[in-house]
Design a protein around this motif. Structure first.
Motif, PDB file in Angstrom:
ATOM      1  N   ILE A   1      -8.183   2.647   4.490  1.00 18.67           N
ATOM      2  CA  ILE A   1      -7.907   3.847   5.292  1.00 18.67           C
ATOM      3  C   ILE A   1      -7.421   4.988   4.405  1.00 18.67           C
ATOM      4  O   ILE A   1      -7.725   6.159   4.656  1.00 18.67           O
ATOM      5  CB  ILE A   1      -6.878   3.519   6.395  1.00 18.67           C
ATOM      6  CG1 ILE A   1      -7.487   2.541   7.400  1.00 18.67           C
ATOM      7  CG2 ILE A   1      -6.383   4.779   7.097  1.00 18.67           C
ATOM      8  CD1 ILE A   1      -6.487   1.935   8.364  1.00 18.67           C
ATOM      9  N   GLN A   2      -6.707   4.665   3.337  1.00 23.84           N
ATOM     10  CA  GLN A   2      -6.143   5.676   2.441  1.00 23.84           C
ATOM     11  C   GLN A   2      -7.136   6.211   1.408  1.00 23.84           C
ATOM     12  O   GLN A   2      -6.792   7.120   0.653  1.00 23.84           O
ATOM     13  CB  GLN A   2      -4.951   5.094   1.679  1.00 23.84           C
ATOM     14  CG  GLN A   2      -3.767   4.789   2.530  1.00 23.84           C
ATOM     15  CD  GLN A   2      -2.653   4.216   1.686  1.00 23.84           C
ATOM     16  OE1 GLN A   2      -2.324   4.736   0.640  1.00 23.84           O
ATOM     17  NE2 GLN A   2      -2.078   3.119   2.146  1.00 23.84           N
ATOM     18  N   LEU A   3      -8.339   5.682   1.354  1.00 24.08           N
ATOM     19  CA  LEU A   3      -9.301   6.113   0.336  1.00 24.08           C
ATOM     20  C   LEU A   3      -9.532   7.621   0.289  1.00 24.08           C
ATOM     21  O   LEU A   3      -9.653   8.179  -0.804  1.00 24.08           O
ATOM     22  CB  LEU A   3     -10.624   5.368   0.502  1.00 24.08           C
ATOM     23  CG  LEU A   3     -10.635   3.936  -0.019  1.00 24.08           C
ATOM     24  CD1 LEU A   3     -11.962   3.267   0.311  1.00 24.08           C
ATOM     25  CD2 LEU A   3     -10.355   3.885  -1.502  1.00 24.08           C
ATOM     26  N   PRO A   4      -9.582   8.328   1.430  1.00 24.32           N
ATOM     27  CA  PRO A   4      -9.759   9.786   1.328  1.00 24.32           C
ATOM     28  C   PRO A   4      -8.622  10.493   0.576  1.00 24.32           C
ATOM     29  O   PRO A   4      -8.803  11.584   0.069  1.00 24.32           O
ATOM     30  CB  PRO A   4      -9.794  10.241   2.797  1.00 24.32           C
ATOM     31  CG  PRO A   4     -10.256   9.050   3.548  1.00 24.32           C
ATOM     32  CD  PRO A   4      -9.685   7.870   2.818  1.00 24.32           C
ATOM     33  N   PHE A   5      -7.471   9.872   0.484  1.00 18.01           N
ATOM     34  CA  PHE A   5      -6.354  10.433  -0.285  1.00 18.01           C
ATOM     35  C   PHE A   5      -6.362   9.918  -1.723  1.00 18.01           C
ATOM     36  O   PHE A   5      -6.192  10.680  -2.668  1.00 18.01           O
ATOM     37  CB  PHE A   5      -5.020  10.064   0.382  1.00 18.01           C
ATOM     38  CG  PHE A   5      -3.817  10.324  -0.474  1.00 18.01           C
ATOM     39  CD1 PHE A   5      -3.354  11.609  -0.676  1.00 18.01           C
ATOM     40  CD2 PHE A   5      -3.159   9.284  -1.095  1.00 18.01           C
ATOM     41  CE1 PHE A   5      -2.260  11.853  -1.475  1.00 18.01           C
ATOM     42  CE2 PHE A   5      -2.060   9.513  -1.898  1.00 18.01           C
ATOM     43  CZ  PHE A   5      -1.601  10.805  -2.087  1.00 18.01           C
ATOM     44  N   THR A   6      -6.551   8.612  -1.903  1.00 18.78           N
ATOM     45  CA  THR A   6      -6.393   8.021  -3.225  1.00 18.78           C
ATOM     46  C   THR A   6      -7.540   8.332  -4.189  1.00 18.78           C
ATOM     47  O   THR A   6      -7.311   8.445  -5.386  1.00 18.78           O
ATOM     48  CB  THR A   6      -6.218   6.490  -3.120  1.00 18.78           C
ATOM     49  OG1 THR A   6      -7.329   5.937  -2.406  1.00 18.78           O
ATOM     50  CG2 THR A   6      -4.922   6.141  -2.417  1.00 18.78           C
ATOM     51  N   VAL A   7      -8.748   8.475  -3.676  1.00 20.13           N
ATOM     52  CA  VAL A   7      -9.876   8.761  -4.568  1.00 20.13           C
ATOM     53  C   VAL A   7      -9.724  10.132  -5.242  1.00 20.13           C
ATOM     54  O   VAL A   7      -9.842  10.233  -6.467  1.00 20.13           O
ATOM     55  CB  VAL A   7     -11.226   8.624  -3.823  1.00 20.13           C
ATOM     56  CG1 VAL A   7     -12.372   9.156  -4.653  1.00 20.13           C
ATOM     57  CG2 VAL A   7     -11.475   7.168  -3.457  1.00 20.13           C
ATOM     58  N   PRO A   8      -9.443  11.227  -4.505  1.00 17.30           N
ATOM     59  CA  PRO A   8      -9.277  12.515  -5.186  1.00 17.30           C
ATOM     60  C   PRO A   8      -8.081  12.542  -6.154  1.00 17.30           C
ATOM     61  O   PRO A   8      -8.170  13.134  -7.232  1.00 17.30           O
ATOM     62  CB  PRO A   8      -9.055  13.514  -4.049  1.00 17.30           C
ATOM     63  CG  PRO A   8      -9.557  12.858  -2.829  1.00 17.30           C
ATOM     64  CD  PRO A   8      -9.414  11.394  -3.051  1.00 17.30           C
TER      65      PRO A   8
ATOM     66  N   SER B   1       0.832  -1.202   0.000  1.00 12.81           N
ATOM     67  CA  SER B   1       0.000   0.000   0.000  1.00 12.81           C
ATOM     68  C   SER B   1       0.866   1.251   0.000  1.00 12.81           C
ATOM     69  O   SER B   1       0.601   2.209  -0.724  1.00 12.81           O
ATOM     70  CB  SER B   1      -0.921   0.017   1.214  1.00 12.81           C
ATOM     71  OG  SER B   1      -1.799  -1.068   1.159  1.00 12.81           O
ATOM     72  N   THR B   2       1.898   1.245   0.813  1.00 15.80           N
ATOM     73  CA  THR B   2       2.809   2.384   0.854  1.00 15.80           C
ATOM     74  C   THR B   2       3.566   2.495  -0.460  1.00 15.80           C
ATOM     75  O   THR B   2       3.738   3.587  -0.996  1.00 15.80           O
ATOM     76  CB  THR B   2       3.798   2.228   2.024  1.00 15.80           C
ATOM     77  OG1 THR B   2       3.052   2.039   3.220  1.00 15.80           O
ATOM     78  CG2 THR B   2       4.679   3.448   2.161  1.00 15.80           C
ATOM     79  N   ALA B   3       3.997   1.369  -0.989  1.00 19.72           N
ATOM     80  CA  ALA B   3       4.721   1.381  -2.260  1.00 19.72           C
ATOM     81  C   ALA B   3       3.848   1.918  -3.390  1.00 19.72           C
ATOM     82  O   ALA B   3       4.334   2.644  -4.258  1.00 19.72           O
ATOM     83  CB  ALA B   3       5.207  -0.024  -2.590  1.00 19.72           C
ATOM     84  N   SER B   4       2.562   1.589  -3.377  1.00 18.97           N
ATOM     85  CA  SER B   4       1.684   2.043  -4.459  1.00 18.97           C
ATOM     86  C   SER B   4       1.494   3.557  -4.450  1.00 18.97           C
ATOM     87  O   SER B   4       1.220   4.157  -5.475  1.00 18.97           O
ATOM     88  CB  SER B   4       0.324   1.347  -4.386  1.00 18.97           C
ATOM     89  OG  SER B   4      -0.426   1.813  -3.286  1.00 18.97           O
TER      90      SER B   4
END
Length: 104
Positions: A79-86, A18-21
Motif C-alpha cells: 500500500i505504501q509503494l506510491p510513497f516509498t518508490v519516489p 512497515s511504519t518503523a521502516s
C-alpha cells in the motif's frame, strides 16, 4: 480519512515494522548509505526472523513478532509503494550525484 488515522495509530502502537521502516532514518549524510524503503517492513521482519535463528546472541523468541508481523507488513508495504518508490528513487539519484562529484 479517519480510517487511515486509526490504521496508522494502531500500526504505530503495535510496533508494525512497515511504519518503523518509514520513520527510522539513517544518520549518515552520505545518500549512498541510506536504507532502501521499498518493502522495508517486510525486510525488517525477515532480518529479525533470520537473526533469531542464526545469531547465538539473539533469543529465538525475538523472531516470533517478525513471524506474526511479516504478512501484514508485506500488505502494508504494498500500500505504501506510491510513497516509498519516489523517496527511494530520490535517494538513488542523490547517491549517483555524490559518486559523480567524487569522480570529478
Amino acid at each position: 480519512m479517519k480510517v487511515f488515522g486509526i490504521v496508522f495509530i494502531c500500526s504505530v502502537l503495535t510496533g508494525c515494522a512497515s511504519t518503523a521502516s518509514i520513520w527510522l532514518e539513517s544518520t549518515s549524510v552520505n545518500p549512498c548509505e541510506k536504507h532502501n524503503r521499498i518493502y522495508g517492513g517486510a525486510k525488517l521482519d525477515a532480518k529479525l526472523i533470520y537473526d533469531s535463528f542464526v545469531d547465538k546472541d539473539v533469543s529465538i523468541w525475538l523472531g516470533v513478532p517478525g513471524v506474526i508481523d511479516i504478512v501484514p507488513s508485506a500488505i502494508f508495504d504494498t500500500i505504501q509503494l506510491p510513497f516509498t518508490v519516489p523517496v527511494t528513487q530520490k535517494q538513488i539519484e542523490a547517491c549517483e550525484q555524490e559518486n559523480i562529484k567524487k569522480n570529478v
